[in-house]
Design a protein around this motif. Structure first.
Motif, PDB file in Angstrom:
ATOM      1  N   GLU A 127      30.425  31.388  55.117  1.00 15.77           N
ATOM      2  CA  GLU A 127      30.538  30.483  54.121  1.00 15.77           C
ATOM      3  C   GLU A 127      30.463  31.034  52.653  1.00 15.77           C
ATOM      4  OE1 GLU A 127      27.463  28.104  55.013  1.00 15.77           O
ATOM      5  OE2 GLU A 127      28.280  27.156  56.924  1.00 15.77           O
ATOM      6  N   LYS A 128      29.539  32.058  52.401  1.00 11.52           N
ATOM      7  CA  LYS A 128      29.372  32.510  51.075  1.00 11.52           C
ATOM      8  C   LYS A 128      30.441  33.503  50.856  1.00 11.52           C
ATOM      9  CE  LYS A 128      25.340  31.572  49.646  1.00 11.52           C
ATOM     10  NZ  LYS A 128      24.950  31.031  48.190  1.00 11.52           N
ATOM     11  N   GLU A 131      33.337  31.522  49.737  1.00 12.31           N
ATOM     12  CA  GLU A 131      32.915  30.856  48.579  1.00 12.31           C
ATOM     13  C   GLU A 131      33.165  32.062  47.226  1.00 12.31           C
ATOM     14  OE1 GLU A 131      29.117  29.124  46.051  1.00 12.31           O
ATOM     15  OE2 GLU A 131      29.254  29.003  48.186  1.00 12.31           O
TER      16      GLU A 131
END
Length: 256
Positions: A127-128, A131
């Protein structure tokens, strides 16, 4: 696509007098390497697991995977490089040679001797990275950090509130990682202590993911004893949880 690169190129000199690299030693009922690979192989978000090892151990690594994870079509074994970041770039080359890359493709790099990585940590790495473009798994420093440049006199004692201890995984958008690596000078490449620094030296953002204190790296004989204790305690708590005495299944090492 999302790739996991398991870094298994070490020879385990610090483990003492053993006849094979530490990633092949037994933890619980399996080699450490297998305990680690399974965490990524079983994650449905990961398309391919790339295990990178020393050329002398390629066949042994392939045999172990076949024995413990038979018919695993999405696990490949590739020769590592001389240094850690050379090994990571070997993984990038393998991916480039065998897949058509896009700017969104991700590589999750992880030590083969950190077998207690959790599903949460892996998912937050994904996820990071989606992003921000890069992330590092860390835990807050619990001890005071002392800086000494000459090995004799303290140079600085930084504020511990801003200090973290690095773990793995470290994850990156693949094409951005290659671009940043190629921009570094030979001197910068020699100074690299881990892959996240490739981004830092290029002025690129690296997000942090909360690690776990039990996400230990098995480096010394003592670490292996601790790791086996974690395995034994986890199995005990599974048994106790079946009686209803425990609300948390500790075999998931902190997963909710």
């Amino acid at each position: 696509m999302i790739f996991a690169a398991i870094l298994a190129g070490g020879v385990g000199n610090r483990m003492g007098e053993v006849d094979k690299p530490k990633q092949f030693l037994t933890l619980g009922d399996k080699p450490i390497l297998i305990q680690t690979v399974e965490k990524f192989y079983l994650n449905s978000r990961i398309d391919e697991v790339i295990v990178l090892c020393h050329k002398y151990w390629l066949n042994h690594t392939k045999d172990l995977i076949e024995d413990y994870i038979p018919n695993a079509e999405n696990i490949v074994v590739v020769e590592g490089g001389e240094l850690r970041n050379d090994t990571i770039m070997n993984a990038v080359k393998y991916i480039e040679d065998n897949h058509e890359l896009s700017e969104d493709d991700i590589i999750i790099t992880h030590d083969s001797v950190r077998p207690f990585v959790t599903h949460r940590i892996i998912m937050e790495n994904i996820e990071k990275t989606q992003e921000v473009g890069a992330c590092d798994t860390v835990i807050p420093a619990t001890d005071t950090i002392v800086v000494c440049h000459d090995g004799n006199i303290i140079s600085d004692i930084p504020n511990r509130n801003y200090m973290y201890q690095g773990q793995t995984p470290q994850s990156f958008k693949i094409l951005k990682l290659k671009e940043c690596f190629n921009k570094l000078s030979d001197e910068d490449k020699r100074s690299l202590s881990d892959a996240a620094k490739i981004f830092v030296l290029n002025g690129e953002e690296v997000a942090i993911v909360k690690g776990e204190v039990f996400n230990i790296k098995i480096t010394y004989p003592y670490d292996l004893k601790v790791a086996n204790t974690i395995i034994d305690d986890a199995k005990l708590n599974i048994s106790d949880a079946e009686t209803g005495e425990y609300k948390v299944n500790l075999y998931d090492f902190g997963e909710e």
